[in-house]
Scaffold this motif. Structure first.
Motif, PDB file in Angstrom:
ATOM      1  N   ILE A 107      32.925  47.794  97.767  1.00  0.00           N
ATOM      2  CA  ILE A 107      31.642  48.178  97.183  1.00  0.00           C
ATOM      3  C   ILE A 107      31.479  47.537  95.807  1.00  0.00           C
ATOM      4  CG2 ILE A 107      30.213  50.154  96.529  1.00  0.00           C
ATOM      5  CD1 ILE A 107      32.495  51.760  98.278  1.00  0.00           C
ATOM      6  N   LYS A 108      30.305  46.950  95.572  1.00  0.00           N
ATOM      7  CA  LYS A 108      29.985  46.383  94.263  1.00  0.00           C
ATOM      8  C   LYS A 108      28.536  46.707  93.926  1.00  0.00           C
ATOM      9  CE  LYS A 108      32.094  43.962  91.805  1.00  0.00           C
ATOM     10  NZ  LYS A 108      32.860  44.359  90.611  1.00  0.00           N
ATOM     11  N   ILE A 118      27.654  56.135  86.804  1.00  0.00           N
ATOM     12  CA  ILE A 118      27.691  57.420  87.515  1.00  0.00           C
ATOM     13  C   ILE A 118      26.925  57.335  88.828  1.00  0.00           C
ATOM     14  CG2 ILE A 118      27.041  59.867  87.415  1.00  0.00           C
ATOM     15  CD1 ILE A 118      29.456  59.036  85.592  1.00  0.00           C
ATOM     16  N   ARG A 119      25.716  56.804  88.792  1.00  0.00           N
ATOM     17  CA  ARG A 119      24.928  56.670  90.027  1.00  0.00           C
ATOM     18  C   ARG A 119      25.632  55.765  91.027  1.00  0.00           C
ATOM     19  NH1 ARG A 119      18.743  56.120  87.717  1.00  0.00           N
ATOM     20  NH2 ARG A 119      18.559  58.294  87.032  1.00  0.00           N
ATOM     21  N   TYR A 120      26.175  54.682  90.534  1.00  0.00           N
ATOM     22  CA  TYR A 120      26.883  53.728  91.377  1.00  0.00           C
ATOM     23  C   TYR A 120      28.101  54.371  92.045  1.00  0.00           C
ATOM     24  CZ  TYR A 120      30.105  49.873  92.273  1.00  0.00           C
ATOM     25  OH  TYR A 120      31.002  49.024  92.847  1.00  0.00           O
ATOM     26  N   LYS A 149      29.527  46.416 100.870  1.00  0.00           N
ATOM     27  CA  LYS A 149      28.273  47.096 100.552  1.00  0.00           C
ATOM     28  C   LYS A 149      27.912  46.830  99.094  1.00  0.00           C
ATOM     29  CE  LYS A 149      27.400  49.501 104.319  1.00  0.00           C
ATOM     30  NZ  LYS A 149      26.155  49.452 105.041  1.00  0.00           N
ATOM     31  N   ILE A 150      26.656  46.503  98.887  1.00  0.00           N
ATOM     32  CA  ILE A 150      26.161  46.273  97.534  1.00  0.00           C
ATOM     33  C   ILE A 150      25.176  47.381  97.211  1.00  0.00           C
ATOM     34  CG2 ILE A 150      24.863  44.709  96.051  1.00  0.00           C
ATOM     35  CD1 ILE A 150      26.075  42.405  97.740  1.00  0.00           C
ATOM     36  N   ILE A 151      25.462  48.104  96.150  1.00  0.00           N
ATOM     37  CA  ILE A 151      24.633  49.231  95.717  1.00  0.00           C
ATOM     38  C   ILE A 151      23.655  48.729  94.657  1.00  0.00           C
ATOM     39  CG2 ILE A 151      24.690  51.445  94.489  1.00  0.00           C
ATOM     40  CD1 ILE A 151      27.377  51.968  95.885  1.00  0.00           C
ATOM     41  N   PRO A 152      22.378  49.090  94.776  1.00  0.00           N
ATOM     42  CA  PRO A 152      21.379  48.599  93.824  1.00  0.00           C
ATOM     43  C   PRO A 152      21.764  48.878  92.371  1.00  0.00           C
ATOM     44  CG  PRO A 152      20.309  49.733  95.635  1.00  0.00           C
ATOM     45  CD  PRO A 152      21.786  49.964  95.797  1.00  0.00           C
ATOM     46  N   TYR A 153      21.489  47.895  91.559  1.00  0.00           N
ATOM     47  CA  TYR A 153      21.734  47.951  90.122  1.00  0.00           C
ATOM     48  C   TYR A 153      20.739  48.901  89.469  1.00  0.00           C
ATOM     49  CZ  TYR A 153      22.206  46.015  85.371  1.00  0.00           C
ATOM     50  OH  TYR A 153      22.419  45.845  84.029  1.00  0.00           O
ATOM     51  N   VAL A 154      21.211  49.731  88.545  1.00  0.00           N
ATOM     52  CA  VAL A 154      20.326  50.637  87.803  1.00  0.00           C
ATOM     53  C   VAL A 154      19.842  49.875  86.563  1.00  0.00           C
ATOM     54  CG1 VAL A 154      20.114  52.849  86.610  1.00  0.00           C
ATOM     55  CG2 VAL A 154      21.589  52.669  88.631  1.00  0.00           C
ATOM     56  N   GLU A 155      18.595  49.463  86.609  1.00  0.00           N
ATOM     57  CA  GLU A 155      18.011  48.641  85.557  1.00  0.00           C
ATOM     58  C   GLU A 155      18.105  49.325  84.191  1.00  0.00           C
ATOM     59  OE1 GLU A 155      17.076  45.100  84.745  1.00  0.00           O
ATOM     60  OE2 GLU A 155      17.095  45.594  86.878  1.00  0.00           O
ATOM     61  N   GLY A 156      18.481  48.540  83.193  1.00  0.00           N
ATOM     62  CA  GLY A 156      18.509  49.029  81.826  1.00  0.00           C
ATOM     63  C   GLY A 156      19.808  49.704  81.407  1.00  0.00           C
ATOM     64  N   TYR A 157      20.758  49.813  82.326  1.00  0.00           N
ATOM     65  CA  TYR A 157      22.027  50.465  81.997  1.00  0.00           C
ATOM     66  C   TYR A 157      23.181  49.514  82.235  1.00  0.00           C
ATOM     67  CZ  TYR A 157      19.520  54.833  81.690  1.00  0.00           C
ATOM     68  OH  TYR A 157      18.644  55.818  81.316  1.00  0.00           O
TER      69      TYR A 157
END
Length: 158
Positions: A113-114, A40-42, A137-145
């Motif tokens: 986008i990745k 969702i955030r991504y 564009k590379i979107i930061p990974y949401v740690e733990g998900y």
């Protein structure tokens, strides 16, 4: 739902028309097997980078090649329907190949986008997009998900 889910040839016409009217086309892809907070955030951040966000969804057979015989958890139709319910997603299309390279070459988005778990040199279609004046564009990974973490957690709880 069906107005967001398009076959590739139909989607190409939409992309050509949108580009002609000055719209910025964004593209991302993935399995999206179990939709979670990281997704969702991504996807929300991805939508901020473009006017029209297209998602290429791995087919069931493609997911099996990438993730193993026990995947996907949810079939492609269900995964696409869930994604189509998100406001930030404009169009969804299915691809059968192991990577979306051919689909990206067909659509030639303005921005590819990745997630942050990818390096640009690993991203299918990155060279094609950049060669045609677009950007990656590379979107930061949401740690733990991650879907894999969720599946492992449910196995541990049994």
């Amino acid at each position: 739902m069906k107005d967001k889910i398009k076959i590739q040839d139909m989607l190409l016409g939409i992309v050509i028309e949108a580009k002609a009217s000055g719209k910025r086309i964004g593209f991302t892809n993935g399995c999206f097997d179990i939709l979670h907070l990281g997704h969702i955030r991504y996807l929300r951040e991805a939508k901020e980078l473009c006017d029209i966000l297209i998602i290429g969804v791995n087919s069931d057979s493609s997911v099996k090649v990438l993730k193993g015989e026990e995947r996907p958890i949810n079939p492609e139709g269900a995964r696409m329907e869930v994604l189509s319910a998100l406001e930030c997603v404009d169009y969804i299309t299915l691809f059968e190949e192991d990577t979306p390279q051919l689909l990206i070459e067909k659509l030639t988005p303005d921005v590819l986008i990745k997630g942050g778990d990818w390096r640009e040199d690993q991203i299918a279609g990155a060279f094609h997009v950049k060669e045609n004046g677009g950007e990656v564009k590379i979107i930061p990974y949401v740690e733990g998900y991650s879907t894999t973490n969720i599946i492992e957690k449910t196995k541990d709880e049994k």
